[in-house]
Scaffold this active site. Structure first.
Site, PDB file in Angstrom:
ATOM      1  N   LYS B 169       0.875  -1.158   0.000  1.00 20.78           N
ATOM      2  CA  LYS B 169       0.000   0.000   0.000  1.00 20.78           C
ATOM      3  C   LYS B 169       0.922   1.220   0.000  1.00 20.78           C
ATOM      4  O   LYS B 169       1.680   1.442   0.952  1.00 20.78           O
ATOM      5  CB  LYS B 169      -0.915  -0.036   1.228  1.00 20.78           C
ATOM      6  CG  LYS B 169      -2.010   1.015   1.227  1.00 20.78           C
ATOM      7  CD  LYS B 169      -1.552   2.183   2.048  1.00 20.78           C
ATOM      8  CE  LYS B 169      -2.508   3.341   1.999  1.00 20.78           C
ATOM      9  NZ  LYS B 169      -1.845   4.548   2.551  1.00 20.78           N
ATOM     10  N   GLY B 224       4.903   3.595  10.474  1.00 21.59           N
ATOM     11  CA  GLY B 224       4.164   4.851  10.456  1.00 21.59           C
ATOM     12  C   GLY B 224       3.777   5.308  11.848  1.00 21.59           C
ATOM     13  O   GLY B 224       4.481   5.016  12.827  1.00 21.59           O
ATOM     14  N   GLY B 228      -2.288   5.451  13.083  1.00 17.19           N
ATOM     15  CA  GLY B 228      -2.577   4.647  11.897  1.00 17.19           C
ATOM     16  C   GLY B 228      -2.230   3.185  12.106  1.00 17.19           C
ATOM     17  O   GLY B 228      -2.984   2.282  11.733  1.00 17.19           O
ATOM     18  N   GLY B 229      -1.086   2.957  12.738  1.00 19.40           N
ATOM     19  CA  GLY B 229      -0.638   1.587  12.951  1.00 19.40           C
ATOM     20  C   GLY B 229      -1.562   0.841  13.892  1.00 19.40           C
ATOM     21  O   GLY B 229      -1.883  -0.330  13.663  1.00 19.40           O
ATOM     22  N   GLU B 248       5.726  -0.848  13.102  1.00 17.41           N
ATOM     23  CA  GLU B 248       6.669   0.009  13.817  1.00 17.41           C
ATOM     24  C   GLU B 248       5.967   1.351  13.930  1.00 17.41           C
ATOM     25  O   GLU B 248       5.733   2.028  12.929  1.00 17.41           O
ATOM     26  CB  GLU B 248       7.963   0.120  13.001  1.00 17.41           C
ATOM     27  CG  GLU B 248       9.058   0.882  13.715  1.00 17.41           C
ATOM     28  CD  GLU B 248      10.025   1.527  12.747  1.00 17.41           C
ATOM     29  OE1 GLU B 248      10.456   0.862  11.798  1.00 17.41           O
ATOM     30  OE2 GLU B 248      10.306   2.730  12.932  1.00 17.41           O
ATOM     31  N   CYS B 285      12.668   7.752  12.789  1.00 19.40           N
ATOM     32  CA  CYS B 285      11.967   7.091  13.896  1.00 19.40           C
ATOM     33  C   CYS B 285      12.896   6.894  15.077  1.00 19.40           C
ATOM     34  O   CYS B 285      12.445   6.621  16.181  1.00 19.40           O
ATOM     35  CB  CYS B 285      11.403   5.753  13.440  1.00 19.40           C
ATOM     36  SG  CYS B 285      12.588   4.782  12.493  1.00 19.40           S
ATOM     37  N   GLU B 378       6.142  11.022  21.355  1.00 27.05           N
ATOM     38  CA  GLU B 378       6.958  11.415  20.218  1.00 27.05           C
ATOM     39  C   GLU B 378       6.364  12.639  19.519  1.00 27.05           C
ATOM     40  O   GLU B 378       5.155  12.738  19.327  1.00 27.05           O
ATOM     41  CB  GLU B 378       7.023  10.240  19.230  1.00 27.05           C
ATOM     42  CG  GLU B 378       7.890  10.536  18.004  1.00 27.05           C
ATOM     43  CD  GLU B 378       7.905   9.373  16.994  1.00 27.05           C
ATOM     44  OE1 GLU B 378       7.164   8.393  17.181  1.00 27.05           O
ATOM     45  OE2 GLU B 378       8.681   9.478  16.023  1.00 27.05           O
TER      46      GLU B 378
END
Lengths: 523, 523
Positions: B169, B224, B228-229, B248, B285, B378
């Protein structure tokens, strides 16, 4: 408002349905919290590998010493019989000792060392990886193995071997056995100089739900039903911080008998099938629950033997009344489907027992969605479904509709078993995606505790890709940590260049064999 | 009713916010279904290890050959700059070639063979285990690595190496680069004699949700945001048949600077920190997002250098306007908390850029729950939070409140780095449970593609215990299968006694080294 009285936990005799004694009380949410916190607090006590191995061996010794009491208690609560339980205890203590050996050897640490290398893209700093324990593990005991998949069973043994404190949620079918076993584990901990909190026992359905939600629980192991396991899996996934849930839920364990195999040894296959499906009153997760056998004369020979053998099987006690009732209702509903015959009718035995039996159905009935899909669901107890196929396409059609399984079995003729390009090889390729263990000309009941074992398969067989039996079961309770550019003085001894602990490691692409791993002699 | 017009997918210039060109359209649910089915249909084409390795190497070669176009396209869509993108492409093609080597070597198959042994409890039948691919893998590309964590990135490379067809995707921030890359992968497949359907690309937010729910998708990899994850993780867990979701999501990457380290090299640490936190406009990240530094004169020296260095950093483009706005709002909200100072104010740069900066706060503010907890989340972009501690207890108190991280870093003095029983060792033991990679006297940005790498940590760093970078990333797409009592003629060649493929295997407890694994010479 007065505090609610904690619910009593009773040991029940499944042969009579009568309560034997009150064993414990169900844990309150506060008690679960205290239990998990105390387990978390002692986690570093398990860091010493030598001590952990001694603990596991002491547990095996103490259980062996208490064999008489343990087997008597387990038989009184489960009716599995002293013969089966003696074997199960031997398997359990073997398992504990195997995991002690695994801890000693240290290959499970999966150590990889890369020295700094500026020629790589991007350049490598010094990186040294090993596996560390996750933390407190919740173990949900099984009904059908009061020892090998319960308090001192494989989940507990592998989690302790990994260095994780364990909280076991007892199965309500054998609370007294659970208490006896945790007592042995506590004495073993003491003998090894470890605090008793490294392994603890709680009772109660709600306690089990509290446990999987507790913030300090880091992973869970479960053996049981699809319904119960899925509810706990969902709770584990819905946590603010989700945790791995290694559940073994349910399995149909399909068997395919080729026409050629039936030609060659229909009677032998019928006999083997009868033995496997009725073993231990059909209470194994690996019981063959669906058999694809040929229609016609050779399949008839198989069914004739199966009928004869299953008719001879005495009624037996299922583990509790709920399971007995579910079996009786389950076989009745299945037997009532159109075109389903019951050459030996399964169902109620005496007031507290069930009788073995099997059903027969044209395979075509299972080849497309419909009410017969019920026959593709596990029915716990001594029953199997024989689906008679009239051509090979029906085999493939039925197999394509199966969910994941712990095992899948092929019965082949001698010629098929020896032909790498024949029908046996084709079927093996079709069965492999369906299961974690694939057998040829054997029976799936009986799960060896071996390094090469895989007891787990696509959902719903298990909720993860891991095994719950065999050496690699330890992997479930570990995660890798890489130390980067860390001075030798601060590194764990496992990662020192000199390999002072003699561990098997992969260093700059080469294997350093550990103490028990030598290079093989020339083949 | 007319069919809805599919939504257009545009490539946008982040330097101006202006659309560049229409690249594709979003996939409809029907198209997702077709895509996944076609990927599933070609899965056996990937069974040949030699062909898979050739495919991965051809992909690396073709991407290298197209470097000019790929870097130009990626820069136009991400503004990451040709320098950074040249490095990222080199890393990407290195990664593809590394996984080709891993496929060739075959250690990832994790082969264990136990010959039958009647002396075991219970007796062992012949058992031979290896790992097999799971099936179609869904890969969710990242915004901040248009190559290394996107279409031709680590998830794709490791899944293809494992033998799994991949549906990527695309990330909406770089659709044109994604199309260019998938084109290179298709040409590589053709060159290796594989159908193009082994790797496919889809666009669209809804398409991503459809993908993780598709019954034939067997696992997913994601890089991401936490939000969303987590949504996709929840969808993967809620499926009728749940699948592994290797995400992740987010990481604070704490750094602890001891007083003694600050005494010894405050300026050097300040300089290193400035470099790491502003590298690539803070879009990594592994950016250090929280630094525990001493209050007092030595910490002041560190902050002075940090102030100087960060002030010099030019404003840069974040990957898209949504991220830029989130950064500007995030730093404003954080800077507005009581007792928070901004020695260099982070925030908006020009109309399309952001300025680097950092915040400073007494560590005591983070030691207990409160509004300052926002500082423990974060904030994506070139900002870090320096928490000034006045005693060692404050360090431990803050660390105990952190969620899981990809990395954790220690800055120690020479004496601390050399003392196995000192403060450095104590802190290392406190940091290890917090992260997948622990560094001493280094900086966490920059993730080596190495066998010993671990890019993953406790939630929310990752949703599983696996790594997404380095050799063991392949493990995510495999499951073990054990063959029991299977005739040699039907066994895969990998499991034959003679080891005809020369694979590293563990046979009856001993390692058989593979072709590239020889016993090390004496140390």
């Amino acid at each position: 408002m007065a505090a609610p009285v904690p619910a009593s936990v009773w040991s029940v005799d499944p042969r009579t349905g009568k309560p034997r004694e009150q064993v414990a009380v169900e844990a309150t949410p506060e008690e679960i919290d205290q239990t998990v916190r105390s387990a978390h607090a002692v986690r570093t006590a398990l860091a010493d590998r030598t001590r952990r191995a001694a603990f596991l061996r002491a547990a095996a010794d103490l259980l062996d010493e208490s064999a008489g009491h343990v087997i008597e208690a387990a038989d009184a609560e489960t009716a599995l019989g002293p013969g089966r339980l003696t074997g199960e205890l031997a398997r359990t203590t073997y398992q504990l000792r195997s995991f002690a050996d695994i801890v000693d050897e240290g290959a499970y640490l999966d150590i990889v060392i890369n020295h700094a290398d500026a020629a790589q893209t991007p350049p490598w700093p010094d990186l040294r990886r090993l596996k560390v324990p996750l933390g407190v593990v919740a173990v949900y005991a099984a009904s059908n193995f009061p020892l090998a998949f319960s308090v001192p069973g494989g989940d507990t043994a592998s989690a302790l071997a990994a260095g994780c404190p364990v909280v076991v949620k007892a199965h309500p079918d054998h609370p007294a056995t659970s208490e006896l076993c945790v007592d042995a584990l506590h004495r073993a901990a003491e003998r090894a100089g470890l605090p008793g909190e490294v392994v603890q026992l709680v009772h109660g359905f709600d306690a089990g739900v509290e446990l999987v939600r507790h913030p300090l629980v880091t992973a869970a192991g479960f053996t049981g039903s699809v319904r119960g396991g899925r509810a706990l899996f969902d709770a584990a996934a819905a946590r603010p911080h989700p945790i791995p849930f290694h559940g073994e839920l349910g399995s149909l364990n399909p068997v395919v008998v080729t026409e050629a195999a039936a030609v060659e040894r229909a009677e032998q296959i019928g006999e083997g099938l009868a033995g496997s499906m009725t073993l231990g009153v059909g209470q194994f997760c690996t019981k063959p629950g669906l058999v694809l056998a040929p229609a016609g004369a050779n399949g008839d020979r198989l069914l004739k033997t199966l009928t004869h053998e299953v008719s001879e099987v005495e009624a037996g006690v299922l583990l509790d009344h709920r399971m007995r009732d579910a079996y009786v209702a389950g076989v009745r509903e299945r037997a009532g489907l159109p075109d389903v015959e019951a050459p030996v009718t399964p169902g109620a035995g005496g007031a507290h027992t069930v009788g073995a039996g099997f059903l027969s159905v044209p395979a075509a009935r299972l080849a497309a969605e419909g009410p017969h899909d019920l026959l593709l669901e596990e029915c716990f107890g001594p029953v199997t479904v024989v689906a008679r196929y009239t051509d090979e396409a029906e085999i493939t059609a039925v197999l394509s509709r199966l969910p994941g399984n712990l095992t899948a079995t092929l019965q082949l003729s001698t010629a098929e078993a020896g032909d790498p390009a024949g029908r046996g090889a084709e079927l093996l390729a079709v069965l492999t995606p369906l299961a974690g263990r694939v057998l040829v000309n054997g029976w799936p009941t009986g799960v060896a505790v071996a390094p090469a074992q895989q007891h787990g398969g696509p959902y719903p067989a298990t909720t993860s890709t891991s095994t719950s039996v065999g050496s690699t079961a330890i992997e479930r309770w570990l995660r890798p940590v890489a130390y980067q550019s860390t001075p030798a003085a601060l590194l764990p001894a496992e990662l020192h260049d000199a390999n002072p602990l003699g561990l098997p490691r992969r260093v700059d692409g080469r294997m350093e064999p550990g103490p028990t791993e030598q290079a093989p002699t020339a083949p």
